[in-house]
Scaffold this active site. Structure first.
Site, PDB file in Angstrom:
ATOM      1  N   GLU A 130       0.828  -1.208   0.000  1.00 51.50           N
ATOM      2  CA  GLU A 130       0.000   0.000   0.000  1.00 51.50           C
ATOM      3  C   GLU A 130       0.864   1.260   0.000  1.00 51.50           C
ATOM      4  OE1 GLU A 130       1.239  -0.161   4.137  1.00 51.50           O
ATOM      5  OE2 GLU A 130       0.681  -1.693   2.669  1.00 51.50           O
ATOM      6  N   ASP A 131       2.037   1.195   0.633  1.00 47.05           N
ATOM      7  CA  ASP A 131       2.934   2.344   0.651  1.00 47.05           C
ATOM      8  C   ASP A 131       3.545   2.592  -0.730  1.00 47.05           C
ATOM      9  OD1 ASP A 131       4.290  -0.045   0.756  1.00 47.05           O
ATOM     10  OD2 ASP A 131       5.641   0.527   2.384  1.00 47.05           O
TER      11      ASP A 131
END
Length: 694
Positions: free
Chosen positions: A601-602
């Site tokens: 997600e980062d």
């Protein structure tokens, strides 16, 4: 001379293409707590050009255009007077918002690659719905792009096929895409079927047939135009003065007879083979030699001497004379052109060059961008109260990344702070992503809470509880001077950390993993840096990408070097608008991948922000402790302890790059440290003195 009054020359400073884009929207609403400076500090690129002159406002007695019977009937029908309020059913959009339905492909129907790219772009967008009952707009599965009867892509019996569609409803709330219409020798704009009340997204549409605020004028693109991504513009840096080898260039066909012949036959008058290079060739069509004139051999030889791309990349202006299909416009009086382009000031040339590159990259570099721009324009017409302003369309990052549903006030977007002379708020909200049960008061999350709460800029702390265990009791959390709000993550998935929670009221978000180790001084310094770069990610843990030529794929590396292209959101500041954009702009397929892997997600957030800004994130003070601490975690819940973690991130990199159609990440070697950082002076002279002890 009367004929010369009816002309249009489209020219602009570009590197490889000429792009004219003028969109008018309602003025942005203003909220009382923000200022608005009407005089921007950067050149205003979107100066309105002279309006097109409709044929009915000029003398046209010596301009003869044959019109087909079908065309005449269409002109006399109500369809030619269609506007949104008369030919569009807004009630279909009130129930489910702006959703677009694509008819399923019928067996045996052939679709060109270009039209398939259009349909794929719609089906991959956030507007798509597979349920016609939820649709606001309908797109045909029948290929309408090429309506030249001599073309192999021409679809026969289209009139009957369209009339048999049970949802056609005389074209109401339908959108038809078209690139070519009519055929030799007249090239009328007859599509060969009655469009009814459907909207047209058409290339080379004349002002006579264009229905304002109903139809969409799109650029003509080739079958080789990329579906996604597209090449960046060639303006790598601003060269001053912005003059190039050629002042004005053109290279194309010279029509010997018929429509367009008078225009291109006149170009040789101003061609000087030095700074004005206007090249034409007679070699087109099967029987061109039957019509060749005395200049053809010389023109053909001159034409072959020059490389097309080299000319475009080394010219200040590119001429766009009318051809066969732009039958509604005539050519500018030839002798006026050189003096006109030479009179343009170099500051204006640079501004035009910057703006055309922006327009190319924002709206035209791929089929997907052309399609999404078309849909966004229609959505603005349907949802007028949320329509984009002219500034949103004509300034970075452009209308596709500036979603007016987020806010009607420009000052709520990080990209417009400088234009409006406003600054981001002086406080931030910390969001800590918690996945591990609370077992001991010595866990890193407790130390992190205390350190962040002591920051003079911290407004509140939100703990996003994504743990399988129930929410801890309130007394389990340490007492702090700022509010601590514990909320349960939606569905306990990774993407929930980037949801636009109503609790977040500040412009800045400090995103933190639960096991991050940061001091109050580090938090304060990173926030002061972010205030100078509010449109970018600013933080501590940096990573990089690279192209693996052996495997022919993108690679991800955490090697400790000076080069980086990502700042991980385990310890980083970013603007809260990116939470909204992450949730609303990105497709469900990418977010589902992140949630299934509980990873990446980062990386996805870094892809998104770099795609928007075209710039790298910003790393602040080197911090090896972050890397060592994270890699040393022994918690079973820690992602760093998973042996598949790194391999998954490699896969994510390539999946994300495929969806974006390009690699948006940008490398950087810049690191921002406090003044006097590690200088041999007294520690008392340093503002962020504690950072050096870490």
């Amino acid at each position: 001379m009367q004929a010369k009054k009816r002309y249009l020359i489209l020219f602009s400073a570009g590197v490889s293409l000429i792009l004219l884009f003028y969109l008018q929207g309602p003025a942005s609403k203003r909220t009382p707590n923000r200022g608005d400076d009407p005089h921007p500090h950067w050149p205003h690129f979107s100066d309105p050009l002279r309006a097109f002159i409709p044929w009915d406002q000029t003398e046209t007695e010596d301009y003869n255009v044959r019109v087909s019977p079908r065309h005449k009937r269409d002109d006399n029908s109500g369809a030619s007077k269609c506007r949104m309020d008369s030919c569009f059913d807004f009630s279909l959009c009130r129930r489910n918002g702006f959703k677009v339905y694509v008819y399923p492909q019928q067996k045996g129907e052939k679709i060109s690659e270009s039209y398939q790219n259009i349909l794929s772009s719609i089906e991959g967008s956030r507007f798509y719905t597979s349920d016609p009952g939820q649709a606001c707009l309908f797109v045909l599965n029948l290929d309408t792009l090429d309506r030249d009867q001599l073309s192999p892509q021409y679809v026969h019996n289209l009139k009957t096929k369209i009339q048999n569609l049970n949802l056609w409803n005389n074209g109401r709330n339908h959108l038809i895409f078209n690139l070519y219409s009519g055929t030799w020798p007249d090239y009328t704009e007859d599509l060969g079927f009655d469009i009814g009340q459907a909207m047209l997204a058409k290339a080379s549409i004349s002002t006579e047939n264009f229905r304002p605020n109903f139809d969409i004028s799109i650029p003509l693109f080739s079958k080789d135009h990329p579906r996604t991504g597209g090449e960046r513009g060639y303006l790598k840096y601003n060269t001053i003065p912005p003059f190039r080898k050629y002042v004005l260039v053109f290279k194309g066909k010279r029509y010997l007879t018929g429509i367009g012949s008078d225009t291109r036959n006149a170009l040789y008058h101003i061609h000087n083979a030095e700074d004005v290079v206007l090249l034409t060739t007679c070699k087109h069509g099967k029987d061109w030699q039957k019509h060749k004139d005395a200049r053809c051999d010389k023109d053909n030889a001159e034409y072959d001497r020059y490389n097309y791309k080299e000319m475009l990349h080394n010219s200040t202006f590119c001429l766009v004379p009318r051809g066969r299909r732009l039958g509604s416009f005539r050519f500018l009086e030839a002798l006026q052109i050189p003096s006109t382009v030479r009179s343009i000031h170099q500051d204006r040339i640079l501004s035009l060059r910057q703006q055309t590159q922006f327009l190319w990259e924002a709206y035209f570099s791929s089929v997907e961008k052309i399609v999404l721009t078309t849909l966004e324009i229609i959505q603005d017409r349907v949802l007028q109260h949320n329509a984009r302003s002219t500034l949103m369309w004509n300034r970075l990052p452009g209308g596709l990344f500036t979603l007016p549903q987020y806010s009607s006030y420009l000052g709520d977007f990080p990209f417009f702070y400088a234009v409006l002379s406003v600054k981001p708020q002086q406080k931030f909200t910390a969001v800590i992503h918690a996945v591990t049960p609370l077992v001991s008061q010595s866990q890193p999350i407790f130390k992190l809470l205390v350190a962040v709460a002591k920051s003079q800029y911290c407004a509140q702390i939100i703990v996003l509880w994504n743990c399988d265990k129930p929410l801890p009791a309130k007394h389990r959390w340490p007492a702090t001077s700022v509010p601590v709000i514990v909320i349960e993550g939606e569905s306990k998935v990774m993407s929930s950390r980037f949801l636009p929670y109503d609790n977040i009221r500040t412009d800045a978000i400090l995103s933190l993993d639960e096991d991050t180790v940061l001091s109050t001084t580090e938090v304060d310094f990173a926030f002061t840096v972010w205030q100078s770069f509010p449109e970018r990610i600013v933080g501590y843990p940096a990573r990089s990408h690279f192209w693996d030529s052996n495997k022919e794929r993108w690679g991800y590396t955490s090697k400790w070097t000076n080069d980086y292209s990502m700042v991980l959101t385990g310890a980083a500041f970013y603007h809260r608008y990116y939470n909204y954009l992450y949730t609303q702009y990105l497709p469900g397929s990418l977010k589902s991948m992140v949630d299934q892997l509980s990873n990446c997600e980062d990386i996805l957030m870094n892809f998104l922000v770099s795609a928007v800004t075209k710039m790298p994130p910003i790393k602040v003070t080197q911090k090896k402790q972050y890397k060592e601490t994270m890699m040393g975690q022994t918690s079973r819940a820690s992602r760093w302890a998973d042996p598949d973690h790194f391999a998954q991130r490699q896969t994510c990199m390539n999946k994300f790059a495929s969806w974006f159609g390009t690699m948006p990440l940008v490398h950087s070697q810049m690191r921002l440290d406090p003044v006097l950082f590690k200088d041999q002076v007294s520690i008392l002279r340093k503002k962020y003195r504690d950072i050096e002890r870490l």
